[in-house]
Motif scaffolding. Sequence first.
Motif, PDB file in Angstrom:
ATOM      1  N   GLN A   1       0.851  -1.200   0.000  1.00 33.21           N
ATOM      2  CA  GLN A   1       0.000   0.000   0.000  1.00 33.21           C
ATOM      3  C   GLN A   1       0.877   1.237   0.000  1.00 33.21           C
ATOM      4  O   GLN A   1       2.106   1.144   0.098  1.00 33.21           O
TER       5      GLN A   1
ATOM      6  N   THR B   1       1.159  16.405  -3.514  1.00 32.50           N
ATOM      7  CA  THR B   1       0.074  15.471  -3.218  1.00 32.50           C
ATOM      8  C   THR B   1      -1.123  15.814  -4.114  1.00 32.50           C
ATOM      9  O   THR B   1      -1.683  16.908  -4.025  1.00 32.50           O
TER      10      THR B   1
ATOM     11  N   ASN C   1      -5.040  15.816  -0.157  1.00 34.49           N
ATOM     12  CA  ASN C   1      -5.925  15.189   0.836  1.00 34.49           C
ATOM     13  C   ASN C   1      -5.936  15.973   2.149  1.00 34.49           C
ATOM     14  O   ASN C   1      -6.974  16.153   2.778  1.00 34.49           O
TER      15      ASN C   1
ATOM     16  N   ALA D   1      -1.993   9.264  -5.168  1.00 36.56           N
ATOM     17  CA  ALA D   1      -3.140   8.443  -4.754  1.00 36.56           C
ATOM     18  C   ALA D   1      -4.410   8.777  -5.545  1.00 36.56           C
ATOM     19  O   ALA D   1      -5.148   7.891  -5.947  1.00 36.56           O
ATOM     20  N   ARG D   2      -4.649  10.072  -5.791  1.00 37.55           N
ATOM     21  CA  ARG D   2      -5.873  10.471  -6.514  1.00 37.55           C
ATOM     22  C   ARG D   2      -5.521  11.208  -7.802  1.00 37.55           C
ATOM     23  O   ARG D   2      -6.104  12.237  -8.132  1.00 37.55           O
TER      24      ARG D   2
ATOM     25  N   LYS E   1      -6.834   3.959  -3.642  1.00 44.34           N
ATOM     26  CA  LYS E   1      -7.639   5.110  -4.055  1.00 44.34           C
ATOM     27  C   LYS E   1      -7.924   4.961  -5.556  1.00 44.34           C
ATOM     28  O   LYS E   1      -8.803   4.202  -5.930  1.00 44.34           O
TER      29      LYS E   1
HETATM   30  C1  PLP Z   1      -4.029   6.978   1.528  1.00 46.29           C
HETATM   31  C2  PLP Z   1      -2.934   7.888   1.202  1.00 46.29           C
HETATM   32  C3  PLP Z   1      -1.598   7.540   1.424  1.00 46.29           C
HETATM   33  C4  PLP Z   1      -1.195   6.258   2.096  1.00 46.29           C
HETATM   34  O1  PLP Z   1      -1.634   5.164   1.384  1.00 46.29           O
HETATM   35  P1  PLP Z   1      -2.081   3.786   2.098  1.00 46.29           P
HETATM   36  O2  PLP Z   1      -2.403   2.918   0.939  1.00 46.29           O
HETATM   37  O3  PLP Z   1      -3.243   4.091   2.979  1.00 46.29           O
HETATM   38  O4  PLP Z   1      -0.899   3.304   2.869  1.00 46.29           O
HETATM   39  C5  PLP Z   1      -0.631   8.455   1.064  1.00 46.29           C
HETATM   40  N1  PLP Z   1      -0.957   9.642   0.535  1.00 46.29           N
HETATM   41  C6  PLP Z   1      -2.223  10.007   0.296  1.00 46.29           C
HETATM   42  C7  PLP Z   1      -2.534  11.342  -0.307  1.00 46.29           C
HETATM   43  C8  PLP Z   1      -3.257   9.155   0.643  1.00 46.29           C
HETATM   44  O5  PLP Z   1      -4.530   9.538   0.452  1.00 46.29           O
END
Ligand code: PLP
Length: 502
Positions: free
Chosen positions: A94, A177, A181, A212-213, A253
């Motif tokens: 993850q 990022t 988030n 992630a997004r 995500k």
């Molecule tokens: C969820 C998330 C992470 C960490 O990822 P996991 O899969 O929960 O370990 C890192 N950065 C962002 C922006 C996230 O939303």
Amino acid sequence: MEPYRIKAVEPIPTTTRQQRVSALDRVGYNLFGLRAEEVMIDLLTDSGTGALSAAQWAAGVAGDESYAGSRSFHRFREAVEELTSYPHILPVHQGRAAERVLFSALLVPGQITLSNTHFDTTRANVALSGCQARDLPCPRARNLHRPEPFKGDIDLDGLAAQLRGPDSSRIALVIMTLTNNGEGGQPVSMDNLARAAALCREHGVPLFLDAARFAENAYLVTQCESAYGGHSPTDVAKEAFRLADGCLMSAKKDGIVHIGGFLGLRDEALARRCELTLIATEGFPTYGGLAGRDLEMITQGLTEALDPRYLRSRAEAAAHLAALCRGTGVRLVEPPGLHALYLDAGHLLPHIAPHRFPGHALACALYVEGGIRSVELGSLYLGKEDSNGDPVVSAPYELLRLALPRRTYTRTHLDHVGQSLEAVVRNKDRVPGYRIVEDAPLLRHFRARLEPVLAGPGIVGTTGAAPDHGEGPDDRSESAQNRSRARRAVAAPPATDGRRPA
Ligand SMILES: *Cc1c(COP(=O)(O)O)cnc(C)c1O
């Protein structure tokens, strides 16, 4: 409408208000402690909670589970390289594992990382490497309620000042990022990303995307950044990845899988160093802590996450819920993003002081009312109190996050959330605050136990009750009375006709 129909369903448990009140009491008023079957609509997170497509399940069945060199890995690697342009793709279980692997290879104690805002596990992994994480959100992010686009941007002046300032030699990397988030899920513009990349290049500092997004960010770019009006989310995403030296990805995500992630890198020498940690802590570089079926499901999920019809319907679901929330008079972080809505609980519940956790109070009230699980992002998450429960550090805002799992809930489910919120708002003066009775040394919001305390003017004010902390031996019985009144306030059914119940 949603560009898919439903083939497999999972029953939603029905609970009564009394069952929810008892459950809440049992878990010390911490929604993380609930069993999932005590929750009717789970908006705790959008991470790993999405619905897989038939194509993903099928790809999973076709997965190759060879320990080394599996067919599934090579398909995954080629697809991710095609999307990101990074030649070195390391699968991990993850996103936070990608952080740990990268930082263990790249950071030395005493260094600094810069970001538009570090996600909380990113910040924790920077700290575990003995380094310091500095956030540089753009100034527009400070105005929560003004619906300006791209409030997830990095503050370019701040970034330039850091890169040229006295600590410049200690800056190890910059992380953007996407979407941001930590700042209400707000997107980053391509213009901002390109300028940040140029600054990093000028100063020889590597730039990474916390991606992630990435698909939701790309969609919002196509909607709100005029230069990208005619572009597809895929084209925007590819361009974003090409501006950076690598990426950290939580596939939970925008990979639309239950578990998985990857690290993408341009630099061969860095990739070799990362592989050592990967082998020691995640697995051989062709599976990295994942099954072959997971790799197949991610490969397929990354494509589906970039489908403009899917992204639009996700945006419209968020907009629908946002309209329901605004209709109840609740203020939101504006504009609403795609993955979550952030409700301004501090504004809604002014009778609850920050260190009595208005966001958490709203989360508990929403659970009792409608069986909805959500999470506070306020002083329970970010604040600190002394042993009396008096504030030491408060969060800048008292928010409640309603996260939207991908392809999981229908509009009717969101209508239920809106109706439950409306019922809570009708009786908002009666919502009690909370205090911590059992703290945790780290990340306390996951594990702390709390209890309700009377905080409302309609409750404390009219009865002249004693303050809820620091009571001496003489007023112990009054405090006990207060306590049971506070517990009753958690359970109180709302007046359906707008009148306050006796
Ligand atoms: C969820 C998330 C992470 C960490 O990822 P996991 O899969 O929960 O370990 C890192 N950065 C962002 C922006 C996230 O939303």
